[in-house]
Design a protein around this motif. Structure first.
Motif, mmCIF file in Angstrom:
data_model
loop_
_atom_site.group_PDB
_atom_site.id
_atom_site.type_symbol
_atom_site.label_atom_id
_atom_site.label_comp_id
_atom_site.label_asym_id
_atom_site.label_seq_id
_atom_site.Cartn_x
_atom_site.Cartn_y
_atom_site.Cartn_z
ATOM 1 N N VAL A 47 49.556 50.736 52.340
ATOM 2 C CA VAL A 47 48.225 51.058 52.868
ATOM 3 C C VAL A 47 48.263 52.365 53.644
ATOM 4 O O VAL A 47 47.397 53.223 53.506
ATOM 5 C CB VAL A 47 47.713 49.912 53.762
ATOM 6 N N PHE A 53 46.083 50.553 44.671
ATOM 7 C CA PHE A 53 45.727 49.700 45.817
ATOM 8 C C PHE A 53 45.057 48.409 45.348
ATOM 9 O O PHE A 53 45.323 47.320 45.865
ATOM 10 C CB PHE A 53 44.794 50.478 46.744
ATOM 11 N N TYR A 54 44.192 48.511 44.310
ATOM 12 C CA TYR A 54 43.489 47.319 43.834
ATOM 13 C C TYR A 54 44.288 46.514 42.814
ATOM 14 O O TYR A 54 44.109 45.301 42.693
ATOM 15 C CB TYR A 54 42.143 47.712 43.232
ATOM 16 N N ILE A 69 35.626 48.847 50.947
ATOM 17 C CA ILE A 69 36.405 48.222 52.020
ATOM 18 C C ILE A 69 35.472 47.548 53.016
ATOM 19 O O ILE A 69 35.711 46.418 53.461
ATOM 20 C CB ILE A 69 37.286 49.286 52.730
ATOM 21 N N ASP A 126 33.832 44.415 51.013
ATOM 22 C CA ASP A 126 34.736 43.323 50.643
ATOM 23 C C ASP A 126 35.453 42.702 51.839
ATOM 24 O O ASP A 126 35.704 41.493 51.853
ATOM 25 C CB ASP A 126 35.780 43.828 49.640
ATOM 26 N N PHE A 127 35.809 43.543 52.815
ATOM 27 C CA PHE A 127 36.648 43.023 53.905
ATOM 28 C C PHE A 127 36.001 43.116 55.285
ATOM 29 O O PHE A 127 36.611 42.746 56.288
ATOM 30 C CB PHE A 127 37.989 43.777 53.929
ATOM 31 N N LEU A 150 43.533 46.468 57.722
ATOM 32 C CA LEU A 150 43.332 46.454 56.265
ATOM 33 C C LEU A 150 44.505 45.787 55.555
ATOM 34 O O LEU A 150 44.319 45.014 54.618
ATOM 35 C CB LEU A 150 43.144 47.882 55.755
ATOM 36 N N LYS A 201 44.183 41.974 56.055
ATOM 37 C CA LYS A 201 43.121 41.304 55.295
ATOM 38 C C LYS A 201 43.357 41.333 53.791
ATOM 39 O O LYS A 201 42.916 40.453 53.068
ATOM 40 C CB LYS A 201 41.772 41.951 55.621
ATOM 41 N N THR A 202 44.031 42.375 53.313
ATOM 42 C CA THR A 202 44.274 42.481 51.874
ATOM 43 C C THR A 202 45.585 41.843 51.445
ATOM 44 O O THR A 202 45.816 41.640 50.258
ATOM 45 C CB THR A 202 44.289 43.957 51.444
ATOM 46 N N LYS A 218 48.464 43.289 51.627
ATOM 47 C CA LYS A 218 49.335 44.313 51.052
ATOM 48 C C LYS A 218 50.301 44.824 52.103
ATOM 49 O O LYS A 218 50.094 44.659 53.292
ATOM 50 C CB LYS A 218 48.504 45.462 50.482
#
Length: 401
Positions: free
Chosen positions: A367, A398-399, A337, A340-341, A356, A359-360, A362
């Motif tokens: 989350v 999550f991924y 995390i 990547d972010f 989170l 940025k993702t 989701k």
């Protein structure tokens, strides 16, 4: 081969006999996993409570639901194909995190029609939070492992729950329309049991599911607390949500379950089954071989990298070091995390969850579910295989999603 076959069978029989004898005589370690399984006799199963339900609701039917609430309640609605119309109280003890939006919608419709929903769990799905507009927070037990439970309108006070590292409590809710029914006390008294009206029915939310486990019901007079909580449910049919849930659509059979599961829970039957399998496999192996000269097998070059990974994984599997694996999974996930972010993972709070999710791309509730589970794991000192499997599935989801 014919001469060697009887000897091999004798050796196999001796091995199986020794394994059975050792299994019976060996001292079993106590499994403190909080499964809330109605078929489990372990400390944190709920088989005692499950067996007592018919006596608590005399003259009423207690049905065990082995299917998703949405499929089951739809099947047992008016003008549908179920064998009756579902009316009464729907009871969920622990493991409520499996509830998806469709099931929650159907449960809320069930309550809106004049029925009752009772959930006892440490936390609830985000949709229940949003629909009923309440917040749940956690207080750590810094002095000992004991919290004290009480019910407001009943003469039930200071019922102890030990082996308790902390308590969840309702920090915010509609104080005008919701009724406070119970409290828990560690450093101070906080609310852990409320009644929320919804449509023509009522929803009861409780935050100490361990009160319904075998360990607490059979210790001292703690059963009075669970009995007092259940007394708030109306005298009507009960629909008990099973731990061994079938994750498929409803086919009309509410009591559908595996006939083999009960036999595997009995030690003698289990080893008789395994012994039959072993001898069956041995019989097929030695009789399936063709009587001809052995053809030399040329083995391909081995992938040593894969072998190394297998060796390390087998090492962890043999040592059963679930805590080490859980810590590593969490550490590597948070490191990814950060990489990547570019998000600080020092404090996993609401602000972190929002950032989170943003940025993702989701859903915030997805989350939050993962981060809340990680925070919960960090409070525990002992882990089991199910904790590791559940963490791995949530991180993979999550991924992938």
């Amino acid at each position: 081969m014919k001469k060697a076959l009887p000897i091999l069978f004798i050796i196999a029989a001796l091995i199986v006999t020794a394994a059975v004898t050792f299994s019976i005589k060996s001292t079993k370690t106590v499994d403190w996993e909080e499964s809330f399984n109605e078929k489990s006799n372990k400390p944190y199963g709920v088989s005692v409570f499950y067996k007592e339900l018919p006596s608590l609701f005399k003259n009423h039917k207690v049905r065990t639901v082995y299917h998703q609430p949405d499929s089951y309640l739809q099947a047992h609605s008016e003008d549908s194909y179920g064998d009756h119309v579902a009316e009464g109280s729907f009871v969920i003890i622990g493991n409520s995190d499996y509830l998806e939006d469709d099931s929650i919608d159907e449960l809320l419709h069930f309550v809106d029609s004049g029925n009752t929903l009772f959930i006892s769990d440490y936390y609830f799905t985000q949709k229940i939070h949003d629909t009923l507009n309440f917040d749940v927070e956690y207080i750590e037990n810094t002095k000992d492992s004991i919290s004290y439970q009480s019910l407001k309108y009943l003469d039930i006070k200071d019922i102890t729950i030990d082996r308790n590292e902390g308590d969840n409590y309702f920090s915010n809710f509609d104080t005008i329309n919701y009724k406070v029914l119970g409290h828990s006390k560690i450093d101070y008294k906080h609310i852990n049991f409320i009644e929320a009206p919804f449509g023509e029915g009522k929803i009861y939310l409780h935050l100490e599911p361990k009160a319904f486990t075998n360990y607490n019901l059979l210790k001292e007079g703690r059963y009075k607390y669970a009995e007092g909580i259940i007394s708030y449910l109306p005298e009507n049919d009960v629909y008990f949500d099973s731990y061994t849930k079938i994750q498929t659509g409803y086919d009309g059979n509410v009591e559908k379950k595996s006939n083999l599961s009960w036999f595997l829970e009995q030690l003698s039957f289990k080893w008789a089954w395994y012994t039959a399998l072993i001898f069956g496999i041995l019989f097929m192996v030695f009789n399936a071989k063709r009587r001809q000269r052995i053809i030399k097998i040329i083995k391909p070059l081995q992938n040593t990298t894969v072998a190394f990974v297998k060796t390390i994984s087998n090492l962890y599997f043999e040592t059963q070091d679930h805590k080490n694996l859980v810590d590593k999974k969490i550490t590597y996930f948070l490191e990814r995390i950060r990489t990547d972010f570019n998000i600080d993972t020092t404090i996993l709070n609401e602000e972190f969850i929002v950032k989170l999710a943003s940025k993702t791309g989701k859903k915030k509730e997805d989350v939050k579910k993962l981060i809340d589970f990680i925070n919960w794991l960090r409070t525990k000192n002992e882990f089991f295989e199910d904790n590791l499997i559940k963490l791995n599935k949530q991180i993979e989801a999550f991924y992938l999603n």
